[in-house]
Enzyme design. Structure first.
Site, mmCIF file in Angstrom:
data_model
loop_
_atom_site.group_PDB
_atom_site.id
_atom_site.type_symbol
_atom_site.label_atom_id
_atom_site.label_comp_id
_atom_site.label_asym_id
_atom_site.label_seq_id
_atom_site.Cartn_x
_atom_site.Cartn_y
_atom_site.Cartn_z
ATOM 1 N N GLU A 203 -14.411 38.209 -62.031
ATOM 2 C CA GLU A 203 -14.050 38.971 -60.823
ATOM 3 C C GLU A 203 -13.991 40.470 -61.084
ATOM 4 O O GLU A 203 -12.981 41.135 -60.821
ATOM 5 C CB GLU A 203 -12.717 38.471 -60.263
ATOM 6 C CG GLU A 203 -12.789 37.017 -59.828
ATOM 7 C CD GLU A 203 -11.570 36.530 -59.054
ATOM 8 O OE1 GLU A 203 -10.478 37.045 -59.295
ATOM 9 O OE2 GLU A 203 -11.719 35.629 -58.210
ATOM 10 N N GLU A 384 -15.705 29.229 -58.578
ATOM 11 C CA GLU A 384 -14.294 29.008 -58.209
ATOM 12 C C GLU A 384 -14.196 28.758 -56.720
ATOM 13 O O GLU A 384 -14.684 29.559 -55.915
ATOM 14 C CB GLU A 384 -13.434 30.241 -58.514
ATOM 15 C CG GLU A 384 -13.114 30.447 -59.960
ATOM 16 C CD GLU A 384 -12.128 31.594 -60.169
ATOM 17 O OE1 GLU A 384 -11.237 31.799 -59.329
ATOM 18 O OE2 GLU A 384 -12.276 32.284 -61.191
HETATM 19 C C1 BG6 Z 1 -9.290 33.973 -58.994
HETATM 20 C C2 BG6 Z 1 -9.136 34.072 -60.481
HETATM 21 O O1 BG6 Z 1 -8.954 35.203 -58.463
HETATM 22 O O2 BG6 Z 1 -8.446 33.151 -58.269
HETATM 23 C C3 BG6 Z 1 -8.335 32.944 -61.106
HETATM 24 O O3 BG6 Z 1 -10.361 34.202 -61.127
HETATM 25 C C4 BG6 Z 1 -7.187 32.588 -60.195
HETATM 26 O O4 BG6 Z 1 -7.945 33.349 -62.393
HETATM 27 C C5 BG6 Z 1 -7.733 32.095 -58.886
HETATM 28 O O5 BG6 Z 1 -6.313 31.643 -60.742
HETATM 29 C C6 BG6 Z 1 -6.691 31.641 -57.888
HETATM 30 O O6 BG6 Z 1 -5.702 32.597 -57.738
HETATM 31 P P1 BG6 Z 1 -4.175 32.232 -57.939
HETATM 32 O O7 BG6 Z 1 -3.464 33.515 -57.833
HETATM 33 O O8 BG6 Z 1 -3.860 31.300 -56.832
HETATM 34 O O9 BG6 Z 1 -4.080 31.605 -59.276
#
Ligand code: BG6
Length: 486
Positions: A203, A384
């Site tokens: 990211e 993701e």
């Molecule tokens: C992304 C990141 O922004 O979102 C992850 O690459 C992160 O590391 C994921 O865990 C979800 O965000 P969060 O804050 O719910 O863990």
């Protein structure tokens, strides 16, 4: 009709600082994330510090778009009696065989993880890598190979050796390009034949809000962020060049945080704001994938008096060695209004929200896939996507129909992008396929997993793994190559 290509890479994603643990084992050095406390939606994570002279200790705020402010003489440090979620995380370090067996049981074709830079180079600037760290990842990759699961490896996922923050000021220092090149050379040489897919920086576009976490830059200035981003672009291009020399079969991708942005109205001013906000993310892929600095950014830098320290080959490297695919995260969409351009999280009346206030948008993947494919014509990988929710473990079971429903919409959205729009999609790695620590809040309570891990926000629990209902659902999706969505 088969909607997904037969070689579609179904799988799950994690990151070392949220998953691996073993932070003080195996010769690993400290990373920036190792001095971050836990937290929750209402209690923000903090960075801990110590003044080595006076022995005084304390906590510093980590607010987005703010500098890290420490008292005179204080440095980020691990404090006794404080709980740090990254230190144990969910202990992949000692559970990797069990976890990989679970991933294999679900039918994973791909397993996204990150190598912790400080496990390989404990200080980031060491002359020699840490053999024990290299061996750990060798063992993990061998275990994945046993089940024919392809690793997808992020080289820096919200972690950077703490020494590079303290003594170099993070990525705004051009010396980091050399350190990263050395790190990349070690990884590519050692894991040639074991790892095909790599992502450079997780990211990268989030550097605008979180320069410390993304790039180890403690101050908040547009000049420092621009310089750090530039240095990361050059390092990424050098990594592509290196892999061409070491193993051209490898592919190095970019990793972007992307979300579709909607205007609050059809007022043209709102649409102009959408254009501007989209560029906040797309600038990073324009450079890392497109290979050049776009005019809109050069004009912005000119207006703001931002100047870059560059090397003579930088722009040649960017042009000649762009990333070969785009990995992106996408969880939600966003709404903006020109009446209050800086306000985030405007409610979308057409969408529901997660317990953490993230808009649940069934179309956001198709929109993102099309936006990125139309612009770059490069293969895409959703690295993701998932739903963070509070789960109840009852009699060893978790009935997470809400997660299944979210993921079902995601798979449909990807399938539409493939068969209606012709977008080239390499795979999907569901975020936090096993419960891990939340990056944003530092808590366990925000669970994304298809596998439940018995640990709470303070790290108490058995660490035992349980299959949720979504585990079996995803298993069927993979088995039917996306035909059977339950
Ligand atoms: C992304 C990141 O922004 O979102 C992850 O690459 C992160 O590391 C994921 O865990 C979800 O965000 P969060 O804050 O719910 O863990």
């Amino acid at each position: 009709m088969t909607l997904f290509p037969t070689d579609f890479l179904w799988g799950g994603a994690t990151a070392a600082n949220q998953y691996e643990g073993g932070a003080l084992e195996g010769g690993k050095g400290l990373s920036i994330c190792d001095v971050l406390t836990g937290g929750s939606l209402t209690k923000k994570r903090k960075l801990t510090w110590k003044n080595p002279q006076s022995g005084e200790t304390g906590y510093a705020d980590l607010a987005p778009r703010k500098p890290l402010v420490l008292p005179e003489g204080a440095v980020p440090a691990v404090l006794e009696n404080e709980y740090y979620p990254s230190h144990k995380a969910v202990d992949f370090y000692h559970h990797y065989k069990e976890d990989i067996a679970l991933a294999a049981e679900m039918g994973f074709k791909a397993f996204r993880m990150s190598v912790n830079w400080a496990r390989i180079f404990p200080n980031g600037d060491d002359a020699m890598p840490n053999e024990e760290g290299l061996q750990f990842y060798d063992d993990v990759f061998d275990e994945l190979k046993k089940y024919n699961i392809e690793p997808l490896v992020t080289m820096s996922h919200y972690e950077i050796p703490l020494n590079l923050v303290l003594n170099y000021g993070g990525w705004k220092n051009r010396k980091l390009i050399d350190f990263f090149e050395n790190y990349a050379r070690v990884l590519f040489t050692r894991y040639k034949g074991k790892v095909k897919y790599w992502l450079t920086f997780n990211e990268i576009d989030n550097i605008k809000g979180y320069p410390l976490i993304c790039a180890g830059v403690p101050e908040y200035s547009e000049q420092a962020i621009a310089q750090a981003a530039h240095n990361m672009f050059v390092a990424s291009a050098k990594a592509v060049k290196l892999k061409n020399e070491i193993d051209p079969d490898m592919m190095v991708g970019q990793m972007l945080a992307y979300m579709p942005i909607y205007p609050i109205s059809c007022n043209p001013k709102d649409q102009l704001l959408v254009l501007e906000k989209e560029r906040d993310a797309l600038f990073f892929s324009d450079v890392q994938v497109g290979g050049y600095y776009p005019n809109y950014k050069l004009k912005e830098y000119e207006r703001k008096g931002i100047t870059l320290e560059t090397g003579k080959d930088d722009f040649y490297l960017l042009r000649e060695y762009p990333c070969e695919f785009i990995g992106f995260s996408c969880y939600k969409s966003m709404v903006v209004s020109s009446e209050d351009p800086e306000k985030r999280n405007l409610k979308n009346p057409y969408l529901k929200e997660s317990e953490w206030g993230w808009a649940i948008d069934p179309d956001c993947l198709r929109l993102t896939l099309n936006t990125l494919y139309d612009r770059y014509h490069k293969p895409l990988w959703i690295v993701e996507n998932g739903l963070g929710a509070e789960d109840q473990l009852v009699d060893g079971k978790v009935h997470d129909s809400y997660r299944i429903s979210y993921l079902r919409d995601s798979v449909k959205s990807i399938s539409d992008a493939i068969h209606l729009d012709g977008v080239e999609v390499m795979g999907l790695t569901v975020w936090g396929w096993i419960d891990i620590v939340s990056a944003g809040t530092g808590e366990m309570k925000k669970r994304y997993g298809l596998v439940y891990v018995d640990l709470d926000d303070e790290g108490h629990g058995t660490c035992k793994r349980y299959r949720k209902d979504s585990f079996y659902w995803y298993q069927n999706v993979i088995l039917s190559n996306g035909e059977n969505l339950g």
